[in-house]
Design an enzyme around this catalytic site. Structure first.
Site, PDB file in Angstrom:
ATOM      1  N   ASP A   1      29.869  40.081  79.309  1.00 14.47           N
ATOM      2  CA  ASP A   1      31.108  40.363  78.595  1.00 14.47           C
ATOM      3  C   ASP A   1      32.214  39.358  78.923  1.00 14.47           C
ATOM      4  O   ASP A   1      32.252  38.831  80.033  1.00 14.47           O
ATOM      5  CB  ASP A   1      31.601  41.754  78.995  1.00 14.47           C
TER       6      ASP A   1
ATOM      7  N   HIS B   1      31.514  31.751  73.042  1.00 16.77           N
ATOM      8  CA  HIS B   1      30.079  32.076  73.018  1.00 16.77           C
ATOM      9  C   HIS B   1      29.229  30.855  73.387  1.00 16.77           C
ATOM     10  O   HIS B   1      28.195  30.989  74.047  1.00 16.77           O
ATOM     11  CB  HIS B   1      29.685  32.662  71.654  1.00 16.77           C
TER      12      HIS B   1
ATOM     13  N   THR C   1      23.088  46.864  69.336  1.00 16.75           N
ATOM     14  CA  THR C   1      23.046  47.455  67.984  1.00 16.75           C
ATOM     15  C   THR C   1      24.478  47.559  67.440  1.00 16.75           C
ATOM     16  O   THR C   1      24.714  47.355  66.252  1.00 16.75           O
ATOM     17  CB  THR C   1      22.385  48.864  68.015  1.00 16.75           C
ATOM     18  N   GLU C   2      25.440  47.829  68.333  1.00 16.81           N
ATOM     19  CA  GLU C   2      26.852  47.944  67.912  1.00 16.81           C
ATOM     20  C   GLU C   2      27.410  46.585  67.474  1.00 16.81           C
ATOM     21  O   GLU C   2      28.309  46.517  66.629  1.00 16.81           O
ATOM     22  CB  GLU C   2      27.716  48.498  69.060  1.00 16.81           C
TER      23      GLU C   2
ATOM     24  N   LEU D   1       9.505  33.680  86.581  1.00 18.15           N
ATOM     25  CA  LEU D   1      10.556  34.645  86.244  1.00 18.15           C
ATOM     26  C   LEU D   1      10.317  35.133  84.820  1.00 18.15           C
ATOM     27  O   LEU D   1      10.070  34.326  83.925  1.00 18.15           O
ATOM     28  CB  LEU D   1      11.930  33.950  86.317  1.00 18.15           C
TER      29      LEU D   1
ATOM     30  N   ARG E   1      31.057  50.433  82.671  1.00 20.13           N
ATOM     31  CA  ARG E   1      30.090  51.323  82.016  1.00 20.13           C
ATOM     32  C   ARG E   1      28.887  50.496  81.613  1.00 20.13           C
ATOM     33  O   ARG E   1      28.927  49.267  81.656  1.00 20.13           O
ATOM     34  CB  ARG E   1      30.721  52.004  80.802  1.00 20.13           C
TER      35      ARG E   1
HETATM   36  C1  FPP Z   1      30.017  39.901  74.762  1.00 22.35           C
HETATM   37  O1  FPP Z   1      31.201  39.086  74.839  1.00 22.35           O
HETATM   38  C2  FPP Z   1      28.908  39.040  74.372  1.00 22.35           C
HETATM   39  C3  FPP Z   1      28.268  39.014  73.175  1.00 22.35           C
HETATM   40  C4  FPP Z   1      28.489  39.952  72.070  1.00 22.35           C
HETATM   41  C5  FPP Z   1      27.290  37.989  72.865  1.00 22.35           C
HETATM   42  C6  FPP Z   1      26.761  37.291  74.063  1.00 22.35           C
HETATM   43  C7  FPP Z   1      26.163  36.035  73.642  1.00 22.35           C
HETATM   44  C8  FPP Z   1      26.205  34.942  74.406  1.00 22.35           C
HETATM   45  C9  FPP Z   1      26.809  34.889  75.758  1.00 22.35           C
HETATM   46  C10 FPP Z   1      25.677  33.671  73.915  1.00 22.35           C
HETATM   47  C11 FPP Z   1      24.239  33.617  73.526  1.00 22.35           C
HETATM   48  C12 FPP Z   1      23.295  34.172  74.495  1.00 22.35           C
HETATM   49  C13 FPP Z   1      22.085  33.654  74.698  1.00 22.35           C
HETATM   50  C14 FPP Z   1      21.038  34.507  75.282  1.00 22.35           C
HETATM   51  C15 FPP Z   1      21.768  32.268  74.358  1.00 22.35           C
HETATM   52  P1  FPP Z   1      32.236  39.260  73.721  1.00 22.35           P
HETATM   53  O2  FPP Z   1      31.927  38.371  72.587  1.00 22.35           O
HETATM   54  O3  FPP Z   1      32.276  40.731  73.363  1.00 22.35           O
HETATM   55  O4  FPP Z   1      33.604  38.829  74.358  1.00 22.35           O
HETATM   56  P2  FPP Z   1      34.787  39.805  74.798  1.00 22.35           P
HETATM   57  O5  FPP Z   1      34.234  40.764  75.816  1.00 22.35           O
HETATM   58  O6  FPP Z   1      35.802  38.879  75.398  1.00 22.35           O
HETATM   59  O7  FPP Z   1      35.295  40.487  73.555  1.00 22.35           O
END
Ligand code: FPP
Length: 223
Positions: free
Chosen positions: A2, A19, A48-49, A113, A178
Site C-alpha cells: 500500500d 505504481h 477484487t475491490e 523461492l 487490517r
Molecule cells: C496499493 O497502492 C497497490 C495497488 C492497488 C497495486 C499494486 C501494484 C504495484 C505495486 C505495481 C505492480 C506490481 C507487480 C507485482 C509488478 P495504492 O495504489 O492503493 O496506493 P495508495 O495506498 O497510496 O492509495
C-alpha cells in the site's frame, strides 16, 4: 504493497509513477527474500475491490504487470524464483492471461523461492470458489461429505501446495492496520507487521526490521 499513489503525491509525481516505483520495489523484495532463503512470498498486487478503479489506472496497472511478467522473468530465472498467479482469472484479457501463463511455465522448475502474485484476488471470493468446486465434487461423488476436513478444503483453494502464512507485512502507515481480504483462511495464525513506510519507500533495512520483529515473537499457535 500500500501507499504507491500517496508516495507519488508526496513527491509531486503522477499515480502512474507511484505504481512504476512500486513494481521496481516488488522485484527487489523478491530478490531479498530469495537471498534470505525465504521459501514462499505472496504479494497482494490487485484485489477484487481494485476493479472499481478508473479505467486509466486499470490499464496502467495491467500494463505494468505485463511488463513485469515479460521483462523481469530473466531476473527470476537467475535467482531461482518460481512465479504463480492466484485469484480469479476470468476477467483478465487474453494478452494478460497469455503473459501470466508464459511466466508461470518458464519459471515452473525454479526451486529457491515460490512467489504468488495475488491478482483479481479476494479472500472471500477464493473461499466461495473453493466451496463451489468442492460442492461440485460431492455432487459427482468424487468425495463424500464425511471426508471433508480442513486439509481437504485447503486443497481447493488457490494456494494449494503452499503452507499457511507465517508473517504478513503491510506498508502504508497507521491507517491501514487490517488485512483487507488478503488470504483470510491462510493467515489465522500469522504474525502481523504494519510499516509506516509507503510501499515505494520499503527498503532492505525496513525488511530486516520486520524480520527481526518476526523472530522475536514467540509463536505458540494456541498451544
Ligand atoms: C496499493 O497502492 C497497490 C495497488 C492497488 C497495486 C499494486 C501494484 C504495484 C505495486 C505495481 C505492480 C506490481 C507487480 C507485482 C509488478 P495504492 O495504489 O492503493 O496506493 P495508495 O495506498 O497510496 O492509495
Amino acid at each position: 504493497m500500500d501507499g504507491n499513489r500517496r508516495w507519488a503525491e508526496k513527491n509531486g509525481l503522477s499515480p502512474r509513477q507511484g505504481h512504476d516505483k512500486g513494481a521496481d520495489v516488488f522485484i527487489n523484495a523478491c530478490e531479498w527474500c530469495a537471498d534470505d532463503k525465504i521459501k514462499y512470498l505472496t504479494a497482494y498486487a490487485f484485489s477484487t475491490e481494485n476493479w472499481k478503479r478508473s479505467q486509466i489506472e486499470l490499464t496502467h496497472i495491467f500494463g505494468l504487470l505485463e511488463k513485469f511478467f515479460t521483462e523481469k522473468i530473466s531476473r527470476c530465472l537467475e535467482k531461482g524464483i518460481r512465479i504463480r498467479v492466484i485469484g480469479e482469472r476470468t476477467r483478465f484479457d487474453k494478452k494478460t492471461l497469455s503473459v501470466i501463463e508464459d511466466a508461470e511455465a518458464r519459471t515452473a522448475r525454479c526451486g529457491n523461492l515460490r512467489v504468488q502474485i495475488a491478482l483479481g484476488y479476494g479472500g472471500r471470493d477464493e473461499i466461495t470458489r473453493a466451496a463451489k468446486k468442492l460442492a461440485g465434487d460431492v455432487v459427482q461423488n468424487k468425495i463424500s461429505v464425511d471426508d471433508i476436513t480442513e486439509d481437504v478444503f485447503s486443497d481447493y483453494l488457490d494456494t494449494v501446495g503452499i503452507p499457511d502464512v507465517d508473517f504478513v507485512i503491510r506498508t502504508g502507515g497507521f491507517d491501514n492496520r487490517r488485512l483487507s481480504n488478503f488470504l483470510p483462511w491462510q493467515t489465522v495464525y500469522s504474525e502481523l507487521y504494519f510499516s509506516d513506510l509507503l510501499w515505494p519507500e520499503f527498503s532492505r533495512a525496513e525488511f530486516k526490521k520486520a524480520l527481526d520483529y518476526y523472530v522475536s515473537v514467540p509463536r505458540k499457535h494456541g498451544k
